[in-house]
Design an enzyme around this catalytic site. Structure first.
Site, short mmCIF file in Angstrom:
data_model
loop_
_atom_site.label_atom_id
_atom_site.label_comp_id
_atom_site.label_asym_id
_atom_site.label_seq_id
_atom_site.Cartn_x
_atom_site.Cartn_y
_atom_site.Cartn_z
N LYS A 111 0.83 -1.21 0.00
CA LYS A 111 0.00 0.00 0.00
C LYS A 111 0.86 1.25 0.00
O LYS A 111 1.68 1.45 0.90
CB LYS A 111 -0.88 0.03 1.26
CG LYS A 111 -2.20 -0.68 1.09
CD LYS A 111 -2.89 -0.80 2.42
CE LYS A 111 -4.10 0.08 2.51
NZ LYS A 111 -4.81 -0.13 3.79
C1 E4P Z 1 -8.28 0.74 3.81
O1 E4P Z 1 -7.44 0.02 3.32
C2 E4P Z 1 -8.15 1.41 5.10
O2 E4P Z 1 -7.39 0.60 5.95
C3 E4P Z 1 -9.45 1.66 5.81
O3 E4P Z 1 -10.56 1.24 5.08
C4 E4P Z 1 -9.58 2.98 6.47
O4 E4P Z 1 -10.83 3.08 7.13
P1 E4P Z 1 -11.19 4.22 8.17
O5 E4P Z 1 -11.51 5.47 7.39
O6 E4P Z 1 -12.39 3.71 8.87
O7 E4P Z 1 -9.98 4.41 9.04
#
Ligand code: E4P
Length: 289
Positions: A111
């Site tokens: 990522k």
């Molecule tokens: C995606 O890969 C992220 O880890 C995640 O969906 C972030 O979610 P949040 O906005 O609830 O922190």
């Protein structure tokens, strides 16, 4: 809707949760992690408390152990592992981490954030056969840039539009998912949309309804879906949009990604929060710049 086309990933940082959800659903296609979720992992929390913070190396080793436990539990959507990236982290620094992380497990996706440096790291990664998941995506221009930066990739590429965080600022985050899919329908199909920042069952069902390629949701939402019998929305499904609509933009997917306006305040804030949560796991002497 009779069959589910959307792959389901768990958004979390604890293998025990992965096991529980897999048991509950009977399957799990993949998992996404991020620095905030890893900082909440019970083993990391214990170590941080007992050792007054970890070294950078120890943190990496712990992260590796966590994803190694999760990796065999999930299907072909893989496990997304996020690099440390602050506002001043260079593409080279991200790529170095990404290269290492990609070797940890056979089904890794690295990522990187939807920033200029993250896109440069992604460009280099796909050229080296590293699967990527471009995170903190809040605009169609960022998704267009992901498409352009990874064009010609021989490995799968994901882009993660963050639905819940757009809802938080009064915009209909699900519109971004729709708009990106509509824009990508004019392209070569090399980037899959992974709807992220899912906060409730309605958003999850909407992803099934739209047939997004992938969706990642936290334990709470997947538990609720399981409780309701894992049912799929039918043709009468209506999503109750919480915020103001996000208009579709016509963007040329074949333009160089550097021509696109990719700055977004939520990407900046998201990076800051991930970096702070990561730093909080490190000892005083190990703080990165
Ligand atoms: C995606 O890969 C992220 O880890 C995640 O969906 C972030 O979610 P949040 O906005 O609830 O922190």
């Amino acid at each position: 809707m009779t069959s589910r086309k959307t792959k389901i990933l768990l958004d979390g940082g604890d293998a025990q949760e992965t096991q529980r959800i897999k048991k509950r659903l009977g399957f799990l296609d993949g998992q996404t992690t991020n620095p905030s979720l890893i900082a909440k992992n019970p083993d990391i929390k214990k170590l941080v408390a007992s050792e007054h913070g970890l070294s950078v190396r120890e943190q990496m080793d712990e992260y590796r152990n966590i994803v190694r436990t999760i990796s065999p539990l999930v299907g072909d959507a893989g496990v997304s592992i996020e690099v440390f990236a602050a506002a001043n982290t260079t593409a080279e620094e991200m790529f170095d981490q990404g290269q290492e992380m990609f070797t940890w497990i056979p089904n890794a996706f690295v990522k990187y954030p939807c920033t200029a440096e993250g896109l440069r790291a992604a460009e280099q990664s796909v050229g080296s056969g590293i699967r990527v998941n471009m995170t903190l995506c809040f605009s169609q221009a960022q998704a267009a840039a992901v498409y352009a930066a990874t064009k010609g990739a021989k490995v799968p590429v994901y882009v993660s539009p963050f639905v819940g965080r757009l809802d938080d600022i009064g915009e209909n985050g699900m519109d971004l998912v729709k708009n990106v899919r509509r824009m990508y329908a004019t392209g070569d199909g090399h980037v899959a949309v992974l709807a992220a920042s899912i906060r409730n069952l309605d958003q999850l069902l909407c992803c099934f309804f739209l047939e997004t390629e992938l969706v990642t949701a936290p334990t709470k939402v997947l538990e609720e879906w399981a409780q309701k019998g894992c049912s799929l929305p039918d043709s009468s499904f209506e999503y109750k949009a919480p915020g103001k609509p996000i208009q579709y933009q016509t963007l040329d997917l074949d333009q160089p990604w550097r021509n696109l306006e990719i700055q977004h305040e939520l990407t900046r804030k998201g990076l800051e929060k991930f970096a702070a949560d990561y730093r909080a796991t490190l000892s005083q002497t190990e703080q990165p710049s």
